[in-house]
Write a protein that holds these residues in place. Structure first.
Motif, PDB file in Angstrom:
ATOM      1  N   UNK A  52       0.864  -1.266  -0.144  1.00  0.00           N
ATOM      2  CA  UNK A  52      -0.012   0.138  -0.094  1.00  0.00           C
ATOM      3  C   UNK A  52       0.498   1.259   0.078  1.00  0.00           C
ATOM      4  N   UNK A  53       0.496   2.063   0.076  1.00  0.00           N
ATOM      5  CA  UNK A  53       1.085   4.013  -0.047  1.00  0.00           C
ATOM      6  C   UNK A  53       0.835   4.100   1.506  1.00  0.00           C
ATOM      7  N   UNK A  54       2.277   5.061   2.139  1.00  0.00           N
ATOM      8  CA  UNK A  54       2.031   5.599   3.633  1.00  0.00           C
ATOM      9  C   UNK A  54       1.979   6.927   3.832  1.00  0.00           C
ATOM     10  N   UNK A  55       1.971   7.750   4.525  1.00  0.00           N
ATOM     11  CA  UNK A  55       2.461   9.322   4.245  1.00  0.00           C
ATOM     12  C   UNK A  55       3.284   9.093   5.008  1.00  0.00           C
ATOM     13  N   UNK A  56       4.449   9.923   5.115  1.00  0.00           N
ATOM     14  CA  UNK A  56       5.783   9.476   5.878  1.00  0.00           C
ATOM     15  C   UNK A  56       5.787  10.931   6.302  1.00  0.00           C
ATOM     16  N   UNK A  57       5.249  11.869   5.757  1.00  0.00           N
ATOM     17  CA  UNK A  57       4.718  13.128   6.310  1.00  0.00           C
ATOM     18  C   UNK A  57       3.636  13.588   6.539  1.00  0.00           C
ATOM     19  N   UNK A  58       2.673  14.731   7.028  1.00  0.00           N
ATOM     20  CA  UNK A  58       2.172  15.030   6.975  1.00  0.00           C
ATOM     21  C   UNK A  58       1.513  15.681   5.471  1.00  0.00           C
ATOM     22  N   UNK A  59      -0.062  15.265   5.235  1.00  0.00           N
ATOM     23  CA  UNK A  59      -0.346  15.761   3.524  1.00  0.00           C
ATOM     24  C   UNK A  59      -1.539  16.655   3.276  1.00  0.00           C
ATOM     25  N   UNK A  60      -1.887  17.901   2.564  1.00  0.00           N
ATOM     26  CA  UNK A  60      -3.084  18.342   3.022  1.00  0.00           C
ATOM     27  C   UNK A  60      -3.510  18.683   1.643  1.00  0.00           C
ATOM     28  N   UNK A  61      -5.494  18.415   1.803  1.00  0.00           N
ATOM     29  CA  UNK A  61      -5.919  18.504   0.612  1.00  0.00           C
ATOM     30  C   UNK A  61      -4.809  18.867  -0.514  1.00  0.00           C
ATOM     31  N   UNK A  62      -5.422  18.617  -1.998  1.00  0.00           N
ATOM     32  CA  UNK A  62      -5.382  19.063  -2.974  1.00  0.00           C
ATOM     33  C   UNK A  62      -3.183  18.708  -3.285  1.00  0.00           C
TER      34      UNK A  62
END
Length: 449
Positions: A52-62
């Protein structure tokens, strides 16, 4: 975050955390210009099923998660036998429309120097796919009776077999230099059909192209690593030069990134992908009432032959209006009837007084005279005419009889975590499919009471 959601289409992968396939894939991404954001990682850790794919850092919409250049897509137009597939296009037409892509995959899988080899390394083990088409028939029927899945699978298997022997095998035998004997196998073809069912993407047509044939399916490296959730947090966007996966919600560090495969009921998810979302996560879940079941429910209310003959006349008229058919179904969601027009017209015609029906038939249906009180929104069902409610209720009761188990038995299994944990993967997924459908049907029973 509903980490219970599964996408067992990648569950066949070995459990070892072997970094080689991911390293090879990431190296290939750099070579073909597939840009992954530094904020995301392809991983087995922290994902609901397989890769799967995981966020290494927080990601914002867009925010852009990755961009796949069109040259990296694998399709009938980009594979190494694209010219041949184009020349033979007429002979490769089929009901599914997937034959050219499947032939491209069959060729690339055994081509020693296929540019997509590092991408194939992330694929599941084909012999361990969990689609119901690979379950023994007895198990499929026992676990999924009443859900619509066994019937859909039987159609799939018949069409796959027909397609393989009438189109695919003759084509491979006519080009033995391009297809080694080891890929000339109905079983491998069936596995690749399941893979395309689960992994491929179809680019939507532009609004002005609505009359055109649908676009042929594509394999989209990186995009097909993402697991599915109805409440997803990323979405694939198509542009002339590339396909872009963009965040649609805030994604905290360490959380999985989910795409959507569309608004899909659990029976469709298990049929096409081999998994279901656990109740009550799938807000897109639906239950079907077969159209002929409504006819059967109406026939229960007839007492003499003349009434039965009139009922069949009404049914034939609905067929002429293209509101019903022998194989169709009325589709009920949690918050709406997805086939509202067809169901409303069916209840209306089957319930109207005989004289009114004669006049209605003579005038070919009076045009569009839809009234507010006949609206089939879920909230309006209790306000329907009593005869409509009764016919709908009788149809629901008949539908519930098609399942091998009742709602109480399902609730007992789901509420006992220890017992649920002893069920096999297939038993758990089938239970979620059956339970979601029955809950929707029981909601209808309450509304028509």
């Amino acid at each position: 975050m509903a980490t219970q959601a599964k996408r067992r289409r990648v569950a066949g992968l070995a459990d070892s955390e072997d970094p080689a396939p991911v390293a090879g894939f990431l190296s290939w991404c750099r070579r073909v210009g597939l840009e992954l954001s530094p904020k995301v990682a392809v991983s087995r850790q922290g994902t609901v099923a397989g890769y799967g794919m995981v966020a290494r850092e927080s990601v914002q919409p867009g925010e852009l998660l990755f961009a796949v250049p069109r040259a990296a897509l694998l399709s009938q137009h980009t594979c190494s036998i694209s010219g041949l597939l184009e020349r033979e296009r007429g002979a490769l037409q089929s009901q599914s429309g997937w034959v050219p892509l499947l032939l491209a995959l069959l060729h690339e899988l055994q081509a020693p120097a296929s540019p997509w080899s590092p991408y194939f390394a992330l694929w599941p083990e084909l012999g361990r796919l969990e689609h119901p088409m690979f379950w023994p028939e007895e198990e499929r029927r026992r676990l999924l009776q009443g859900t619509g899945v066994p019937e859909a699978v039987e159609k799939d298997l018949a069409s796959i077999r027909s397609e393989y022997y009438s189109i695919v095998l003759p084509f491979m035998e006519a080009h033995p230099d391009l297809f080694s004997p080891r890929v000339r196998s109905l079983e491998l073809y069936r596995q690749l059909v399941a893979l395309v069912m689960a992994y491929s993407f179809q680019e939507p047509l532009e609004e002005e192209e609505d009359e055109k044939e649908p676009n042929s399916p594509l394999m989209v490296p990186a995009a097909d690593v993402l697991n599915h959730l109805a409440n997803h947090n990323a979405n694939l966007e198509y542009s002339p030069n590339c396909l872009r996966m963009v965040a649609t919600q805030p994604i905290p560090k360490g959380h999985e990134i989910f795409n959507t495969y569309g608004q899909m009921a659990n029976w469709q998810l298990i049929h096409m992908y081999g998994f279901a979302e656990p109740y009550p996560d799938n807000t897109d879940d639906t239950a079907d009432i077969q159209m002929v079941t409504v006819r059967e429910a109406a026939l229960q209310g007839t007492k003499v032959e003349a009434e039965r003959l009139l009922l069949y006349e009404r049914w034939d008229f609905l067929c002429k209006l293209e509101m019903v058919g022998e194989e169709g179904a009325f589709v009920i969601g949690w918050e709406e009837v997805l086939t509202e027009e067809e169901l409303a017209m069916t209840l209306k015609v089957l319930c109207m007084p005989a004289e009114e029906f004669r006049e209605f038939k003579d005038q070919d249906g009076w045009g569009d005279d839809k009234r507010e009180e006949d609206s089939l929104t879920i909230t309006n069902i209790p306000k329907l005419k009593a005869s409509w409610r009764q016919l709908l209720r009788d149809s629901v009761l008949l539908t519930l009889q098609t399942y091998a188990t009742d709602l109480k038995a399902e609730q007992d299994l789901l509420s006992n975590k220890e017992v649920y944990a002893t069920l096999s993967w297939r038993e758990q997924q089938a239970l979620q499919v059956r339970y979601g459908q029955k809950m929707i049907l029981h909601q209808l029973l309450e509304l028509t009471n």
